[in-house]
Design a protein around this motif. Structure first.
Motif, mmCIF file in Angstrom:
data_model
loop_
_atom_site.group_PDB
_atom_site.id
_atom_site.type_symbol
_atom_site.label_atom_id
_atom_site.label_comp_id
_atom_site.label_asym_id
_atom_site.label_seq_id
_atom_site.Cartn_x
_atom_site.Cartn_y
_atom_site.Cartn_z
ATOM 1 N N VAL A 62 -26.175 -34.961 8.601
ATOM 2 C CA VAL A 62 -25.385 -36.100 9.042
ATOM 3 C C VAL A 62 -26.329 -37.286 9.175
ATOM 4 C CG1 VAL A 62 -23.923 -37.054 10.887
ATOM 5 C CG2 VAL A 62 -23.865 -34.592 10.410
ATOM 6 N N LEU A 63 -25.915 -38.430 8.650
ATOM 7 C CA LEU A 63 -26.619 -39.682 8.906
ATOM 8 C C LEU A 63 -25.752 -40.490 9.867
ATOM 9 C CD1 LEU A 63 -27.831 -40.706 5.332
ATOM 10 C CD2 LEU A 63 -29.098 -39.510 7.112
ATOM 11 N N VAL A 64 -26.384 -41.042 10.894
ATOM 12 C CA VAL A 64 -25.695 -41.782 11.948
ATOM 13 C C VAL A 64 -26.390 -43.129 12.093
ATOM 14 C CG1 VAL A 64 -25.038 -41.771 14.392
ATOM 15 C CG2 VAL A 64 -25.354 -39.592 13.188
ATOM 16 N N ARG A 65 -25.641 -44.213 11.909
ATOM 17 C CA ARG A 65 -26.246 -45.533 12.025
ATOM 18 C C ARG A 65 -25.369 -46.431 12.898
ATOM 19 N NH1 ARG A 65 -28.646 -49.207 7.079
ATOM 20 N NH2 ARG A 65 -29.640 -50.763 8.411
ATOM 21 N N PRO A 66 -25.802 -46.630 14.148
ATOM 22 C CA PRO A 66 -25.046 -47.524 15.024
ATOM 23 C C PRO A 66 -25.025 -48.939 14.447
ATOM 24 C CG PRO A 66 -26.680 -46.279 16.276
ATOM 25 C CD PRO A 66 -26.974 -46.065 14.823
ATOM 26 N N THR A 67 -23.880 -49.584 14.539
ATOM 27 C CA THR A 67 -23.738 -50.966 14.088
ATOM 28 C C THR A 67 -23.156 -51.758 15.261
ATOM 29 O OG1 THR A 67 -21.479 -50.610 13.298
ATOM 30 C CG2 THR A 67 -23.247 -50.212 11.710
ATOM 31 N N PRO A 68 -23.249 -53.075 15.214
ATOM 32 C CA PRO A 68 -22.678 -53.856 16.316
ATOM 33 C C PRO A 68 -21.186 -53.558 16.523
ATOM 34 C CG PRO A 68 -24.069 -55.248 14.948
ATOM 35 C CD PRO A 68 -23.977 -53.920 14.256
ATOM 36 N N SER A 69 -20.483 -53.236 15.441
ATOM 37 C CA SER A 69 -19.035 -53.021 15.548
ATOM 38 C C SER A 69 -18.638 -51.555 15.710
ATOM 39 C CB SER A 69 -18.356 -53.578 14.298
ATOM 40 O OG SER A 69 -18.878 -52.935 13.151
ATOM 41 N N GLY A 70 -19.609 -50.648 15.778
ATOM 42 C CA GLY A 70 -19.269 -49.237 15.913
ATOM 43 C C GLY A 70 -20.389 -48.351 15.432
ATOM 44 N N VAL A 71 -20.070 -47.480 14.479
ATOM 45 C CA VAL A 71 -21.094 -46.587 13.946
ATOM 46 C C VAL A 71 -20.740 -46.250 12.503
ATOM 47 C CG1 VAL A 71 -20.005 -44.454 14.762
ATOM 48 C CG2 VAL A 71 -22.470 -44.508 14.417
ATOM 49 N N SER A 72 -21.764 -46.218 11.678
ATOM 50 C CA SER A 72 -21.593 -45.840 10.283
ATOM 51 C C SER A 72 -22.065 -44.388 10.150
ATOM 52 C CB SER A 72 -22.455 -46.773 9.419
ATOM 53 O OG SER A 72 -22.101 -46.666 8.082
ATOM 54 N N LEU A 73 -21.303 -43.569 9.410
ATOM 55 C CA LEU A 73 -21.587 -42.136 9.361
ATOM 56 C C LEU A 73 -21.520 -41.598 7.937
ATOM 57 C CD1 LEU A 73 -19.169 -41.197 12.256
ATOM 58 C CD2 LEU A 73 -21.658 -40.952 12.377
ATOM 59 N N LEU A 74 -22.333 -40.585 7.671
ATOM 60 C CA LEU A 74 -22.233 -39.839 6.423
ATOM 61 C C LEU A 74 -22.451 -38.359 6.721
ATOM 62 C CD1 LEU A 74 -21.948 -39.745 3.318
ATOM 63 C CD2 LEU A 74 -24.434 -39.946 3.197
ATOM 64 N N LEU A 75 -21.502 -37.549 6.316
ATOM 65 C CA LEU A 75 -21.568 -36.095 6.454
ATOM 66 C C LEU A 75 -21.714 -35.526 5.052
ATOM 67 C CD1 LEU A 75 -21.090 -33.389 8.010
ATOM 68 C CD2 LEU A 75 -18.636 -33.809 7.740
ATOM 69 N N SER A 76 -22.757 -34.715 4.826
ATOM 70 C CA SER A 76 -23.030 -34.244 3.461
ATOM 71 C C SER A 76 -22.016 -33.229 2.960
ATOM 72 C CB SER A 76 -24.443 -33.657 3.367
ATOM 73 O OG SER A 76 -24.545 -32.483 4.159
ATOM 74 N N ASP A 77 -21.355 -32.506 3.877
ATOM 75 C CA ASP A 77 -20.394 -31.486 3.461
ATOM 76 C C ASP A 77 -19.200 -31.494 4.417
ATOM 77 O OD1 ASP A 77 -18.947 -29.252 2.735
ATOM 78 O OD2 ASP A 77 -20.529 -27.809 3.194
ATOM 79 N N ALA A 78 -18.083 -32.033 3.947
ATOM 80 C CA ALA A 78 -16.893 -32.150 4.790
ATOM 81 C C ALA A 78 -16.424 -30.795 5.322
ATOM 82 C CB ALA A 78 -15.766 -32.830 4.016
ATOM 83 N N ALA A 79 -16.623 -29.727 4.545
ATOM 84 C CA ALA A 79 -16.170 -28.388 4.955
ATOM 85 C C ALA A 79 -16.915 -27.874 6.190
ATOM 86 C CB ALA A 79 -16.315 -27.401 3.805
ATOM 87 N N ALA A 80 -18.088 -28.434 6.496
ATOM 88 C CA ALA A 80 -18.843 -28.018 7.676
ATOM 89 C C ALA A 80 -18.033 -28.251 8.954
ATOM 90 C CB ALA A 80 -20.174 -28.765 7.751
ATOM 91 N N ALA A 81 -17.062 -29.150 8.891
ATOM 92 C CA ALA A 81 -16.228 -29.448 10.056
ATOM 93 C C ALA A 81 -15.414 -28.239 10.504
ATOM 94 C CB ALA A 81 -15.295 -30.616 9.745
#
Length: 162
Positions: A62-81
């Protein structure tokens, strides 16, 4: 879905300030709790880029990048959920439904351009995230290499491993 026992992997904060990269360990609980990761990253006040890299159980990143308006996210494998709370939390924040149990495909979900301003365009991120033959730590090293902080990441991971 409750995956509260400790998971393997690592959680790293990456900061780029004044043209220099710095990597530091996030609390291991960030591997289970997305909110914790976001809160910890927000505490790292910096004039430059700040983002987190989570490698979870040799399964996904998972990549997590806080932004002023919230957070930007990337999950490499949706099925991991389906198996991991932190991945389910990512899909939740992205307002994306988890895939079906019997779906064998691996696909990333979220912002593929999350690090585009740091030298990793979304099409290259797509290639790295879709690389099913690599473990998440290897994928994150590819990202680090592409952005230019591979040495700092390796140094930190060596320290964590000791």
């Amino acid at each position: 879905m409750a995956q509260h026992e400790p998971v393997g992997g690592f959680a790293v904060a990456v900061v780029r300030e004044d043209g220099k990269w710095r990597c530091s360990a996030l609390d291991a609980s960030a591997l289970n709790d997305l909110d914790k990761a976001i809160t910890e990253l927000r505490r790292l006040r910096s004039t430059g880029a700040v983002f987190g890299m989570l490698a979870v159980d040799d399964e996904f990143f998972v990549l997590v990048r806080p932004t002023p308006s919230g957070v930007s996210l990337l999950l490499s494998d949706a099925a991991a959920a389906l198996d991991y709370d932190v991945a389910a939390d990512v899909l939740d924040l992205l307002r994306v439904e988890p895939p079906d149990e019997d779906d064998e495909e691996v696909w990333p979900e979220g912002d593929l351009g999350i690090l585009a301003d740091l030298g990793l365009p979304d099409d290259e991120m797509q290639v790295i995230a879709s690389e099913v033959d690599y473990y998440p730590d290897e994928q994150l090293r590819m990202i680090a290499q592409r952005c230019g902080f591979e040495d700092q990441l390796d140094e930190l991971l060596d320290r964590i491993a000791r």
